[in-house]
Design an enzyme around this catalytic site. Structure first.
Site, PDB file in Angstrom:
ATOM      1  N   TYR A 144       2.188 -18.088   6.527  1.00 14.12           N
ATOM      2  CA  TYR A 144       2.302 -16.736   7.088  1.00 14.12           C
ATOM      3  C   TYR A 144       1.947 -15.748   5.986  1.00 14.12           C
ATOM      4  O   TYR A 144       2.419 -15.885   4.852  1.00 14.12           O
ATOM      5  CB  TYR A 144       3.734 -16.483   7.572  1.00 14.12           C
ATOM      6  CG  TYR A 144       3.994 -15.064   8.043  1.00 14.12           C
ATOM      7  CD1 TYR A 144       4.801 -14.197   7.308  1.00 14.12           C
ATOM      8  CD2 TYR A 144       3.427 -14.583   9.230  1.00 14.12           C
ATOM      9  CE1 TYR A 144       5.036 -12.899   7.742  1.00 14.12           C
ATOM     10  CE2 TYR A 144       3.667 -13.281   9.665  1.00 14.12           C
ATOM     11  CZ  TYR A 144       4.473 -12.448   8.921  1.00 14.12           C
ATOM     12  OH  TYR A 144       4.697 -11.159   9.342  1.00 14.12           O
ATOM     13  N   ASP A 239      -1.381 -16.318  -2.030  1.00 19.97           N
ATOM     14  CA  ASP A 239      -0.393 -15.368  -1.491  1.00 19.97           C
ATOM     15  C   ASP A 239       0.965 -15.752  -2.080  1.00 19.97           C
ATOM     16  O   ASP A 239       1.617 -16.674  -1.605  1.00 19.97           O
ATOM     17  CB  ASP A 239      -0.380 -15.421   0.037  1.00 19.97           C
ATOM     18  CG  ASP A 239       0.643 -14.448   0.594  1.00 19.97           C
ATOM     19  OD1 ASP A 239       0.735 -14.330   1.836  1.00 19.97           O
ATOM     20  OD2 ASP A 239       1.368 -13.815  -0.200  1.00 19.97           O
ATOM     21  N   LYS A 267       8.008  -8.304  -2.405  1.00 17.26           N
ATOM     22  CA  LYS A 267       9.420  -8.683  -2.502  1.00 17.26           C
ATOM     23  C   LYS A 267      10.037  -8.394  -3.881  1.00 17.26           C
ATOM     24  O   LYS A 267      10.391  -7.237  -4.166  1.00 17.26           O
ATOM     25  CB  LYS A 267       9.577 -10.158  -2.086  1.00 17.26           C
ATOM     26  CG  LYS A 267       9.166 -10.407  -0.608  1.00 17.26           C
ATOM     27  CD  LYS A 267       9.335 -11.839  -0.199  1.00 17.26           C
ATOM     28  CE  LYS A 267       8.684 -12.112   1.134  1.00 17.26           C
ATOM     29  NZ  LYS A 267       9.575 -11.837   2.278  1.00 17.26           N
TER      30      LYS A 267
HETATM   31  P1  KE4 Z   1       5.814  -8.131   4.441  1.00 17.66           P
HETATM   32  O1  KE4 Z   1       4.720  -7.379   5.166  1.00 17.66           O
HETATM   33  O2  KE4 Z   1       6.881  -8.651   5.393  1.00 17.66           O
HETATM   34  O3  KE4 Z   1       6.397  -7.341   3.265  1.00 17.66           O
HETATM   35  O4  KE4 Z   1       5.149  -9.408   3.754  1.00 17.66           O
HETATM   36  C1  KE4 Z   1       4.431 -10.297   4.559  1.00 17.66           C
HETATM   37  C2  KE4 Z   1       4.377 -11.656   3.867  1.00 17.66           C
HETATM   38  C3  KE4 Z   1       3.201 -12.025   3.243  1.00 17.66           C
HETATM   39  N1  KE4 Z   1       3.091 -13.224   2.606  1.00 17.66           N
HETATM   40  C4  KE4 Z   1       4.147 -14.076   2.552  1.00 17.66           C
HETATM   41  C5  KE4 Z   1       3.996 -15.377   1.830  1.00 17.66           C
HETATM   42  C6  KE4 Z   1       5.381 -13.738   3.167  1.00 17.66           C
HETATM   43  O5  KE4 Z   1       6.424 -14.599   3.110  1.00 17.66           O
HETATM   44  C7  KE4 Z   1       5.500 -12.504   3.842  1.00 17.66           C
HETATM   45  C8  KE4 Z   1       6.764 -12.075   4.552  1.00 17.66           C
HETATM   46  N2  KE4 Z   1       7.821 -13.030   4.577  1.00 17.66           N
HETATM   47  C9  KE4 Z   1       8.734 -12.933   5.698  1.00 17.66           C
HETATM   48  C10 KE4 Z   1       9.790 -14.020   5.498  1.00 17.66           C
HETATM   49  N3  KE4 Z   1       9.293 -15.276   5.850  1.00 17.66           N
HETATM   50  C11 KE4 Z   1       9.340 -11.574   5.824  1.00 17.66           C
HETATM   51  C12 KE4 Z   1      10.525 -11.512   6.778  1.00 17.66           C
HETATM   52  C13 KE4 Z   1      10.170 -10.747   8.026  1.00 17.66           C
HETATM   53  O6  KE4 Z   1       9.066 -10.928   8.577  1.00 17.66           O
HETATM   54  O7  KE4 Z   1      11.054  -9.963   8.469  1.00 17.66           O
END
Ligand code: KE4
Length: 430
Positions: A144, A239, A267
């Site tokens: 993801y 990523d 993060k």
């Molecule tokens: P954000 O747009 O949520 O800040 O980041 C997206 C993203 C991109 N790449 C990786 C590897 C990620 O894990 C994420 C976001 N992670 C999720 C948790 N699995 C965020 C939690 C959510 O979607 O509320």
């Protein structure tokens, strides 16, 4: 433990916000029940509005490696906010955090800040397409990368490598440019390069996947991926939004020797405030506006308060990299405890640890890709999650997520969590 106030709050939220949440996973859809509404966080603990206390192994999905309300980070935020929240003009705080990141990551000569991981990945993909002049990209099933259109794509039917939209609203004309490969399987990546008619701009991967559960890529696989990208002139994007500063100080690149052309971060580098970033080789980053023609922008990008929080977080990590030994030791102890608790009930469980990240599947065989992750017993996970929550242990609310250890979680909290796991395994086995 009562949840009356959270249940009422959830109903109220539902009236004004789709699903009652601002991000779908928070709705507890895959585990059931009402998500506790949080009143405050302090150190290792979350406190919900019903007065329940939890040891927090989610830490806002990764950012809070020092736990909640860390004094140094809070002080940096308050001090910076007192001078104004945002200017839409350059500040030295951005340069300072950029310098910290560039000095840490061998594969990053320059970095650009944005407001989320999604933005970082979306911008990195556009940059790779602009740099190579090619349209197709490769991602892996189970990884993801945020919710930008090109990445909301799932595997086509059968062996087809071409992607289909995984959400309404994503045009098939766009998703056809995203090809899907199988994690840890280099032949499926080679097939994407052979099937592509428009040329592959980049391959994007979570080098330590945290969104199909915790599934690290094999070292040899990443090496083969690097060679394949070089053979075809495609860029390799790591990523590390989740694994960066979590698997090690340098994320996956602190563990494996494969280097990416572009790295996305998020993060931890925001310390709990909204920050994403993407960085890479100078010649690639020089393509970005205003230096180059690839456009990318953001009103609050590099926001000084967010930069101050991120800087405080990163500086603390750089000052004492030995914390990763402690964090990994506690993650290992926790997973050993969960495994022993499952064994005591003859319940199949496999576990994984990478630095401060941990994961587990209710399965009797190791998981190396998304297809195998899908075979895990998600119903049993849901029961375990609920049983642990009622015992004051706050785990990620999906078996396709990852857990985290913060510096605020001590050995006694780990032992308390293991004791709860023994009770929970017994309960779900009845
Ligand atoms: P954000 O747009 O949520 O800040 O980041 C997206 C993203 C991109 N790449 C990786 C590897 C990620 O894990 C994420 C976001 N992670 C999720 C948790 N699995 C965020 C939690 C959510 O979607 O509320």
């Amino acid at each position: 433990m009562g949840y009356e106030k959270s249940e009422k709050a959830f109903r109220e939220a539902f009236r004004y916000i789709p699903g009652g949440v601002d991000s779908p996973v928070r709705a507890f859809g895959s585990v059931g029940g009402t998500p506790p509404f949080i009143e405050r966080g302090e150190g290792a603990y979350l406190y919900d509005i019903d007065g329940n206390r939890y040891i927090d192994y989610v830490q806002s999905w990764g950012p809070l490696i020092f736990g909640h309300a860390d004094r140094d980070i809070e002080e940096a935020v308050v001090r910076t906010a007192a001078k104004g929240l945002s200017f839409g003009a350059p500040t030295q705080l951005e340069t300072e955090l950029a310098k910290e990141i560039v000095e840490l990551f061998p594969s990053i000569d320059k970095v650009r800040f944005v407001n989320s991981g999604t933005e970082a990945v979306m911008s990195a993909i556009r940059l790779a397409r602009g740099y190579t002049g090619r349209n197709d990209i490769v991602k892996f099933t189970g990884c993801y990368h945020g919710h930008s259109d090109s990445l909301l794509v799932q595997a086509g039917s059968g062996a087809a490598t071409f992607g289909n939209p995984s959400s309404p609203g994503v045009p098939a004309d766009l998703s056809k440019h995203t090809l899907l490969a199988k994690y840890n399987d280099i032949e499926t990546v080679r097939r994407c390069f052979e099937d592509s008619t428009e040329g592959i701009a980049c391959v994007i991967i979570e080098p330590i996947a945290g969104n199909m559960g915790l599934v690290p890529a094999d070292r040899e696989f990443l090496g083969a991926l690097r060679r394949l990208c070089d053979e075809y002139g495609a860029l390799l994007i790591f990523d590390e939004v989740m694994s960066g500063f979590r698997a090690s100080l340098l994320g996956a690149q602190g563990i494996v020797d494969t280097r990416a052309d572009i790295v996305t971060l998020g993060k931890v580098i925001g310390g709990g405030m909204p920050v994403g970033a993407f960085g890479g080789r100078s010649d690639i980053m020089a393509m970005l506006s205003p230096e180059g023609p690839v456009y990318q922008a953001g009103t609050l990008s590099g926001n000084p308060v967010a930069m101050a929080a991120g800087l405080a977080s990163v500086k603390k990590l750089k000052a004492d990299p030995s914390i990763y030994v402690t964090l990994a030791g506690r993650a290992k102890r926790l997973m050993e405890g969960f495994k022993a608790a499952a064994d005591a009930e003859e319940i199949a469980l496999v576990t994984e640890v990478r630095g401060s990240m941990f994961g587990f599947f209710f399965s009797d065989k190791s998981v190396r890709n998304f297809e195998e992750a899908l075979e895990n017993d998600t119903e049993r996970f849901a029961k375990f999650h609920s049983a642990m929550l009622r015992r004051g242990i706050y785990l990620a609310c999906s078996s396709f997520e990852t857990g985290f250890i913060s510096t605020a979680i001590d050995d006694e909290m780990i032992e308390e969590s293991i004791r709860a796991a023994y009770e929970a395994m017994r309960e779900i086995n009845d």
